[in-house]
Structure formats: C-alpha cells, structure tokens
Design a protein around this motif. Sequence first.
Motif, mmCIF file in Angstrom:
data_model
loop_
_atom_site.group_PDB
_atom_site.id
_atom_site.type_symbol
_atom_site.label_atom_id
_atom_site.label_comp_id
_atom_site.label_asym_id
_atom_site.label_seq_id
_atom_site.Cartn_x
_atom_site.Cartn_y
_atom_site.Cartn_z
ATOM 1 N N PRO A 106 23.590 -56.367 -45.625
ATOM 2 C CA PRO A 106 22.505 -55.307 -45.682
ATOM 3 C C PRO A 106 21.156 -55.622 -46.163
ATOM 4 O O PRO A 106 21.300 -56.899 -47.134
ATOM 5 N N ASP A 163 21.973 -52.756 -41.826
ATOM 6 C CA ASP A 163 21.429 -51.415 -41.902
ATOM 7 C C ASP A 163 20.272 -51.341 -41.282
ATOM 8 O O ASP A 163 19.288 -50.277 -41.556
ATOM 9 N N GLY A 164 19.930 -52.085 -40.331
ATOM 10 C CA GLY A 164 18.513 -51.883 -39.693
ATOM 11 C C GLY A 164 17.760 -53.053 -39.278
ATOM 12 O O GLY A 164 18.254 -54.272 -39.913
#
Length: 269
Positions: free
Chosen positions: A139, A224-225
């Motif tokens: 993350p 997470d992106g």
Amino acid sequence: MGRSIEKLIDQLWDSYQKINPQADQIHKLLSDRGETIVNDHIAFRTFQDPRIGIDQLAIPFLEAGYQPADEYHFETKKLFARHFQHSDPALPKVFISELLLNEFSGELGDIIQRMLEQLPEMESLSEPLCTAGRLWEVPFAHYETLSEQSEYAAWMAAHGFCANHFTIFVNALKTIDSLQDLNSLLVQEGFALNQEGGAIKGSPEVYLEQSSTIASVVDVRFADGVHAVPGCYYEFARRYPLPNGSLFEGFVAKSADKIFESTDKKLQN
C-alpha cells in the motif's frame, strides 16, 4: 554468450525507458549532435536477502563472463555494493547495491519483511531476477513510511527489480569536452540535475566525475491505487587515467552516496 548478454541489456533498457522518459530525450539530444552513446555502467538495487541479494542479481552477468571487481560500503544509507566487469570493454560495468536489512528494525523492518514474504520461489521465475520487476504488493502508506527512513527502501517497494539507472560514458562523446559542458547543455535543454553535494560529484583527483538527472516522476500502481513517485534517472560519468596510464574502472563511494539521492522525493520539490 555475447549476443545473449546484449539481448538482456536491451531488455533492461526497454524497461528502464518506461520509468525514465528523460532517457530517450537525452539520447535524441546527443544523437542529433552526431554522438554515439556508450554506456559506462548499469546499476541495480536490492535487499540483503539470500533469495534476492547481490549474488542472485549478478547471476546472468557472471554467466556471461563478468567478474566481481571492487566492493563499497555506505554506512549512513546502510548499503553494501559491488561492481562487476567484463573483459570486453564494449560491455557496461554492472553496479549492484543492497540494503542491509539487519540494520533496520521496528516498523520499517516489518514492512520490508511483509514484502519479502510475498516473494515467489525463485526457481519459478522464467527470466533473470534483474528483469522481474516488482514481486510484491504494497500500500502507498507503507511506501511513505519507508521513504521517511530510507528512500532506497521506498524506491525498491515501488519498482522492484529493474535497472535503477544507465550511465553515459562522457569520455566517448566527440562534441562535448567535459562533464561540465554536458551538464550545461542538459540544463539549457530543461533537464534538472541532482545538486546534492554539487552538480558534479568527484574530481580528476579521485579519477572519476559523475553527475545525474533528478529521477522522472512516474505513476505506479500500489495496492490501494495509482500514485506518482520518483522513477529512474540518467547518470553521466567521466573517467580519468590512473598514474599507470590505465583508465580508472571503479567507483567512488563518497560520490555514489550522493548519486543515490537522485531518486529522493525531496529533489522533486
């Protein structure tokens, strides 16, 4: 064997260009002046772990006839490095560094261990480790935590196994007489240089001068992106003859220490 190592270097260059768009631009700038680019060295980063350490990353190069040369210690950054050379001077040197994990503990150590727990069986890799890319998910918050203590660890978390930088051998340039002149040309063309410790690290007295661009910012997909983080940079090296007349082939730890910072987030501001 020579053809296979050249193919590996081409593959590494293709991946490197994707996380350093400056590379193509600088190549074109110099090619348009009639230059033929000679590559001084390729650098890699890793963690000190028997599955993925220096010895593992070096395998395809050793199989192609490279030999271990000198080793280097970076106490502040908690790094150890070694470089490898081939008897064919047309082949670039290879510089591999590793983060000394036994010198980290607490949150940073835990994050890195969680990344390493995701490593596949190394025997299952279909290509050399140095081309494998990122072998873990992480993350963005972990990336940011790592960067507070070790920008090197954060870069590894984001990018994994690939060429961290290629290096233009300034001695081979025909239309540019010095590293100072090359730096001036690059700045004039809009490229930002790493000024940590001065634009030029080293000197003729230590037989090596180095400079580098600041790493390109690239989009990286985290667990997470997608986030924009420093990617790769381009280095430039000018080598000087030793008292015996032969060209210095090694590296200078004090200079390399500052070159490492070309991927630091602080330089992006």
